[in-house]
Design an enzyme around this catalytic site. Structure first.
Site, PDB file in Angstrom:
ATOM      1  N   HIS A 153      -7.901  -5.544   0.060  1.00  0.00           N
ATOM      2  CA  HIS A 153      -6.712  -4.733   0.322  1.00  0.00           C
ATOM      3  C   HIS A 153      -5.735  -5.413   1.278  1.00  0.00           C
ATOM      4  CE1 HIS A 153      -4.372  -1.095   0.150  1.00  0.00           C
ATOM      5  NE2 HIS A 153      -4.363  -0.976   1.470  1.00  0.00           N
ATOM      6  N   ASP A 180     -10.174  -4.917  -4.077  1.00  0.00           N
ATOM      7  CA  ASP A 180      -9.575  -3.932  -3.173  1.00  0.00           C
ATOM      8  C   ASP A 180     -10.414  -2.657  -3.207  1.00  0.00           C
ATOM      9  OD1 ASP A 180      -7.938  -1.979  -1.925  1.00  0.00           O
ATOM     10  OD2 ASP A 180      -6.118  -3.025  -2.556  1.00  0.00           O
ATOM     11  N   SER A 189       0.835  -1.202   0.000  1.00  0.00           N
ATOM     12  CA  SER A 189       0.000   0.000   0.000  1.00  0.00           C
ATOM     13  C   SER A 189       0.876   1.262   0.000  1.00  0.00           C
ATOM     14  CB  SER A 189      -0.966  -0.040   1.190  1.00  0.00           C
ATOM     15  OG  SER A 189      -1.981   0.912   1.045  1.00  0.00           O
TER      16      SER A 189
END
Length: 246
Positions: free
Chosen positions: A226, A196, A99
């Protein structure tokens, strides 16, 4: 065992270093996450079994490191990552960025390409302060950020809200990677779940299109969210690291 590094910026960073052969692997965590997450520990277990050196750490304002989360910004956390890598690793490293860690990995690849052996990103979120938060804010929310210096947003991951500060937004504009050339002259594996809800799949496609390199591949995992932490996703992360090392 957790150890601590005092940086030139006056921050105290918590880290765990596993000795082993190189190129080593460095895990770069996400926004408001820490080094005890599922992916970091899974990779550490793999590295120990493989005899591979491995480093995980907490950015300032995260986990066991010093500072307050809301005082930090992307530039600070990229500087933290560089400080720990320079102090605790030797030679080129494979950076595994999750991320926000994907954005930071790209910043490190730009700042110190000689220390990067390869890159694996998991739901990489380059430029998220701008193309995510700022772009998604209403005019009222933007005004709150600029006038009050911060805004609180609900988090799906814990009880505490995400505090998005004016400094995070303004500093982020100095760290953008998608608005200028992005050479990645080493093996790169981009991993992204199609389900996600935090990082759109389009961002992964945009990054694949924008980055320049001879060995860049994107793997889309249908239905992955995610967290990207199912056994199948964790196995894919390890196989991607092994692919880069190979």
């Amino acid at each position: 065992m957790t150890q601590y590094l005092d940086t030139a910026d006056g921050r105290r960073l918590a880290y765990n270093a596993t000795p082993g052969k190189g190129p080593g692997v460095v895990f770069l965590g996400g926004f408001k996450s820490d080094m005890t997450g599922t992916k970091a520990l899974y990779l550490e277990d793999w590295a120990k079994q493989a005899g591979r050196s491995f480093l995980r750490f907490d950015y300032s304002g995260h986990g066991d490191s010093s500072g307050l989360f809301e005082d930090g910004a992307i530039g600070d956390w990229a500087a933290d990552a560089r400080a720990v890598i320079e102090a605790q690793t030797d030679g080129p490293q494979v950076l595994v960025g999750s991320s926000m860690g994907g954005w930071i990995a790209l910043l490190l690849a730009r700042a110190m390409p000689q220390r990067v052996a390869g890159l694996v990103t998991i739901a990489a979120a380059p430029d998220f302060s701008e193309q995510g938060y700022w772009a998604g804010f209403s005019e009222d929310q933007r005004r709150v950020v600029m006038e009050q210096g911060r805004i609180e947003l609900p988090s799906e991951y814990d009880d505490q809200p995400y505090i998005i500060t004016r400094r995070l937004i303004e500093d982020g504009r100095h760290q953008l990677v998608m608005n200028q050339p992005l050479p990645l002259p080493f093996p790169v594996r981009l991993l992204q779940g199609t389900a996600d809800e935090d990082v759109p799949m389009q961002w992964a496609l945009d990054l694949l299109d924008h980055a320049k390199g001879d060995d860049i591949r994107l793997s889309l995992v249908k239905g992955a969210d995610h967290r990207f932490s199912t056994p199948e996703c964790l196995d894919l992360i390890v196989r991607s690291v092994e692919d880069v090392l190979g």
